[in-house]
Design an enzyme around this catalytic site. Structure first.
Site, short mmCIF file in Angstrom:
data_model
loop_
_atom_site.label_atom_id
_atom_site.label_comp_id
_atom_site.label_asym_id
_atom_site.label_seq_id
_atom_site.Cartn_x
_atom_site.Cartn_y
_atom_site.Cartn_z
N ASN A 1 -15.39 98.77 -11.26
CA ASN A 1 -16.61 98.28 -10.59
C ASN A 1 -17.86 98.66 -11.36
O ASN A 1 -17.94 99.73 -11.97
CB ASN A 1 -16.67 98.75 -9.12
CG ASN A 1 -16.57 100.24 -8.94
OD1 ASN A 1 -15.95 100.93 -9.73
ND2 ASN A 1 -17.18 100.75 -7.88
N GLU B 1 -21.96 98.80 -10.79
CA GLU B 1 -23.04 98.70 -9.80
C GLU B 1 -24.38 98.49 -10.49
O GLU B 1 -24.50 98.55 -11.71
CB GLU B 1 -23.03 99.96 -8.92
CG GLU B 1 -21.72 100.07 -8.14
CD GLU B 1 -21.67 101.21 -7.15
OE1 GLU B 1 -22.58 102.08 -7.16
OE2 GLU B 1 -20.71 101.23 -6.36
N CYS C 1 -17.32 94.08 -8.10
CA CYS C 1 -16.12 94.87 -7.83
C CYS C 1 -15.19 94.90 -9.04
O CYS C 1 -15.23 94.01 -9.91
CB CYS C 1 -15.34 94.25 -6.67
SG CYS C 1 -16.18 94.34 -5.09
N GLU D 1 -11.97 94.32 -9.14
CA GLU D 1 -10.99 93.22 -9.18
C GLU D 1 -11.58 92.00 -9.86
O GLU D 1 -10.94 91.36 -10.70
CB GLU D 1 -10.55 92.84 -7.76
CG GLU D 1 -9.81 93.92 -7.01
CD GLU D 1 -10.72 94.86 -6.24
OE1 GLU D 1 -11.85 95.12 -6.70
OE2 GLU D 1 -10.29 95.35 -5.18
N CYS E 1 -12.00 93.78 -1.11
CA CYS E 1 -12.96 93.11 -0.22
C CYS E 1 -12.62 91.62 -0.13
O CYS E 1 -11.84 91.09 -0.92
CB CYS E 1 -14.39 93.32 -0.71
SG CYS E 1 -14.85 92.28 -2.09
N CYS F 1 -13.24 89.45 -3.28
CA CYS F 1 -12.22 89.67 -4.32
C CYS F 1 -10.92 88.98 -3.96
O CYS F 1 -10.24 88.42 -4.82
CB CYS F 1 -12.00 91.16 -4.54
SG CYS F 1 -13.35 91.92 -5.46
N1 THU Z 1 -15.45 97.82 -4.61
C1 THU Z 1 -14.54 97.32 -5.51
O1 THU Z 1 -14.67 97.51 -6.72
N2 THU Z 1 -13.52 96.58 -5.02
C2 THU Z 1 -13.34 96.28 -3.71
O2 THU Z 1 -12.53 95.45 -3.39
C3 THU Z 1 -14.10 97.01 -2.70
C4 THU Z 1 -15.36 97.63 -3.18
C5 THU Z 1 -16.59 98.57 -5.13
C6 THU Z 1 -17.90 97.86 -4.97
C7 THU Z 1 -18.86 99.01 -4.98
O3 THU Z 1 -19.18 99.30 -6.34
C8 THU Z 1 -18.07 100.16 -4.40
O4 THU Z 1 -16.71 99.80 -4.48
C9 THU Z 1 -18.42 100.48 -2.98
O5 THU Z 1 -18.33 99.38 -2.17
#
Ligand code: THU
Length: 174
Positions: A75, A77, A86, A88, A125, A128
């Protein structure tokens, strides 16, 4: 009166009900095949590269393609929160961008926070799941999804188990 009508409507309804079943296999790390274990280890390693200064929730992913190549991601940010992505999607988009003709056979995901990997498998999520579904559909082959947790690991044989009643390209044309 309005309330009474609603009550009659409810009991007199001929509404049908559908139950959608989904299959999740739960196992321990040593029950995975050597190939699955390697992919999980890649996903776990990728959590170290996560750029997540805001959530401090590190997610790593690894995708094994039909040509044997493993594409990895994590991920990313951003101070402008919605600009992040994310693990994925970072991984699947990189896989599809670099190897557009190779199906993703398997995708492993691991989450790390507060100094350890999560004990429960990390659930992807909704956005994704939608991208995973399109990737599977695009190549017309089931994509295995492995969600790592310290306590147990979930294995899905297809993304449709993670996102039933999905939205596909065909739905755009009614
Ligand atoms: N996140 C992912 O990388 N994948 C997911 O399916 C759920 C959330 C990340 C996004 C963000 O950087 C952190 O987790 C918190 O939500």
């Amino acid at each position: 009166m309005h309330y009474l009508c609603r009550l009659i409507g409810y009991f007199g309804s001929t509404m049908k009900e559908y139950t959608i079943e989904t299959k999740i296999r739960s196992c321990q790390f040593d029950e995975l095949t050597a190939e699955q274990q390697a992919l999980v280890n890649d996903a776990k390693q990728m959590t170290a590269n996560s750029y997540s200064p805001y959530s401090r929730f590190r997610v790593g992913a690894a995708a094994r393609l039909s040509n044997g190549v493993v594409v990895k991601g994590c991920n990313q940010e951003n101070a402008a929160f919605p600009s992040g992505l994310c693990a994925e999607r970072t991984t699947l988009f990189a896989a599809n961008a670099n190897y557009p003709n190779h199906a993703v056979q398997s995708l492993a995901i691991a989450c790390y926070t507060d100094g350890h990997f999560t004990s429960e498998p990390g659930a992807p999520c909704g956005a994704c799941r939608q991208v995973m579904l399109e990737t599977e559909h695009r190549f017309g082959k089931p994509m295995e999804v492995i969600l790592y947790g310290e306590k147990e690991i979930y294995v899905f044989d297809s993304v449709t188990s993670l996102l039933p009643l999905g939205f596909f390209a065909e739905d755009l044309h009614g």
